[in-house]
Design an enzyme around this catalytic site. Structure first.
Site, PDB file in Angstrom:
ATOM      1  N   THR A  87       0.866  -1.189   0.000  1.00 61.06           N
ATOM      2  CA  THR A  87       0.000   0.000   0.000  1.00 61.06           C
ATOM      3  C   THR A  87       0.893   1.226   0.000  1.00 61.06           C
ATOM      4  O   THR A  87       2.024   1.169   0.462  1.00 61.06           O
ATOM      5  CB  THR A  87      -0.925   0.057   1.248  1.00 61.06           C
TER       6      THR A  87
ATOM      7  N   GLY B 248     -10.326  -3.013   2.418  1.00 57.79           N
ATOM      8  CA  GLY B 248      -9.479  -2.747   3.576  1.00 57.79           C
ATOM      9  C   GLY B 248      -9.709  -1.355   4.139  1.00 57.79           C
ATOM     10  O   GLY B 248     -10.770  -0.750   3.959  1.00 57.79           O
ATOM     11  N   ASP B 249      -8.697  -0.844   4.809  1.00 54.27           N
ATOM     12  CA  ASP B 249      -8.810   0.481   5.439  1.00 54.27           C
ATOM     13  C   ASP B 249      -8.541   1.620   4.481  1.00 54.27           C
ATOM     14  O   ASP B 249      -9.001   2.747   4.716  1.00 54.27           O
ATOM     15  CB  ASP B 249      -7.816   0.576   6.614  1.00 54.27           C
TER      16      ASP B 249
ATOM     17  N   GLY C  72      -5.085  -3.736   7.246  1.00 58.35           N
ATOM     18  CA  GLY C  72      -6.193  -2.797   7.213  1.00 58.35           C
ATOM     19  C   GLY C  72      -7.256  -3.053   8.254  1.00 58.35           C
ATOM     20  O   GLY C  72      -7.861  -2.109   8.794  1.00 58.35           O
TER      21      GLY C  72
HETATM   22  N1  GLY Z   1      -3.836  -1.428   4.371  1.00 56.92           N
HETATM   23  C1  GLY Z   1      -4.191  -2.002   3.160  1.00 56.92           C
HETATM   24  C2  GLY Z   1      -5.176  -3.075   3.260  1.00 56.92           C
HETATM   25  O1  GLY Z   1      -5.289  -3.717   4.289  1.00 56.92           O
HETATM   26  O2  GLY Z   1      -5.865  -3.322   2.286  1.00 56.92           O
END
Ligand code: GLY
Length: 354
Positions: A201, A231-232, A255
């Site tokens: 990411t 995700g986040d 995330g």
């Molecule tokens: N932080 C990226 C995800 O978990 O998709």
């Protein structure tokens, strides 16, 4: 020079570093340069990102436009398997991207999730912010929106990422009739990838010469995820957050931990309450450690068996990075040079992947 000509110049400059037209869609015309010292921070895969964003900020670009152009380099880079083109696909072999943006001066935000076939989801997220009354579009609706605004559709699965996915499928799939190749027939790309498997990411937070902030987080998400898993990164408050009176923050890593703790919102709130940047980040690490009660996500000592990394920049130009486990780096450009610097960490040890 007219705003139209300036925009065209910015577009051509972006093209010169290999970005497509879509990377610039929705960018604002450059403004006069202000008196404040700019700072751009990003994750460790964002060295070129901070360079590009700083170059644009010094030319008067909006901080969000600069951050988006910066991460677009990584979105288009097939060698980064955690973002955009060349990202590791979902369990069906399809690349699905998540991204969000936030803009300090307007406190606007936009996001896309589970977006297929579009290389620059952060730029699409900016258009969600600018051209709709909504904050988040997902899946087919997000794709139709991107298509409508002229983003080209392309296959984001590179040949190398397909081979990596196929090896995962053959070694982890539930079907007994798939036979992986013997180890000595494994190609180097696949062998190397599974040897150093890690989360990715990219996040970028930018502070411009007027003291305004903008940020974006963009990702291909968890490797081999269940199709539709979000995700986040596209969730405002989780994978990124800002307040133009305080600063900007974002995250990479697991995330789900950020979704369960609204980590980026918490960082900005900690800064608002007067914590120093490093302390604002470590406080959130502490919270993730305290709330991680799921046995399969804990090591023998009860510690998280995953990592999460945080980055922030304050309105007055201070910045920090921090992670749960030691060894993380972040990219920073403080107006003089782009470089990788060490992040603080909650634990002194490095993570041992389960
Ligand atoms: N932080 C990226 C995800 O978990 O998709």
């Amino acid at each position: 020079m007219s705003a139209e000509n300036l925009n065209r110049r910015a577009f051509l400059a972006a093209g010169a570093v290999g970005l497509g037209a879509s990377a610039m869609i929705g960018a604002a015309p450059p403004r006069a340069v202000g008196p404040r010292r700019p700072v751009v921070v990003s994750s460790a895969n964002g060295l070129k990102t901070v360079e590009k964003a700083m170059e644009m900020i010094k030319a008067g670009a909006d901080p969000l436009d600069a951050a988006i152009a910066g991460v677009a380099i990584v979105e288009a880079d097939p060698a980064d398997r955690t973002v955009g083109y060349g990202g590791i696909p979902n369990e069906d072999g399809v690349v699905e991207l998540d991204a969000a943006v936030m803009h300090g001066p307007t406190h606007g935000g936009g996001a896309v999730a589970s977006l297929r076939n579009i290389m620059h989801p952060a730029a699409v997220a900016r258009l969600v912010m600018k051209r709709t009354d909504h904050c988040l579009l997902v899946g087919e609706g997000a794709l139709r929106f991107a298509r409508m605004h002229g983003f080209p559709e392309e296959n984001l699965l590179t040949e190398e990422s397909r081979r990596i996915w196929l090896h995962w499928k053959e070694t982890n799939g539930k079907d007994d009739d798939r036979i992986p190749p013997p180890d000595d027939e494994l190609d180097d790309v696949v062998r190397e990838f599974f040897g150093i498997r890690k989360h990715g990411t990219i996040h970028c937070s930018a502070l411009d010469t007027h003291g305004d902030v903008g940020c974006t987080t963009t990702t291909s998400g968890l490797f081999y995820k269940i199709p539709g898993r979000v995700g986040d990164s596209p969730i405002l408050g989780a994978g990124l957050f800002l307040d133009n009176e305080v600063g900007s923050a974002g995250s990479t890593g697991r995330g789900e931990a950020n979704l369960l703790n609204l980590s980026s919102y918490a960082i900005v709130d900690n800064l608002r309450r007067g914590l120093a940047p490093k302390d604002a980040l470590i406080e959130v690490c502490k919270r993730i450690v305290a709330t991680n009660r799921t046995p399969r996500l804990r090591d023998a000592k009860g510690r998280p068996n995953f990592d999460v990394k945080f980055y922030c920049v304050t309105k007055d130009g201070r910045y920090a990075g921090a992670s749960l486990w030691a060894g993380a780096k972040m990219a920073v450009h403080d107006g003089d040079s782009a470089r990788l610097v060490d992040c603080a960490s909650f634990y002194d040890e490095k993570l041992i992947e389960p």
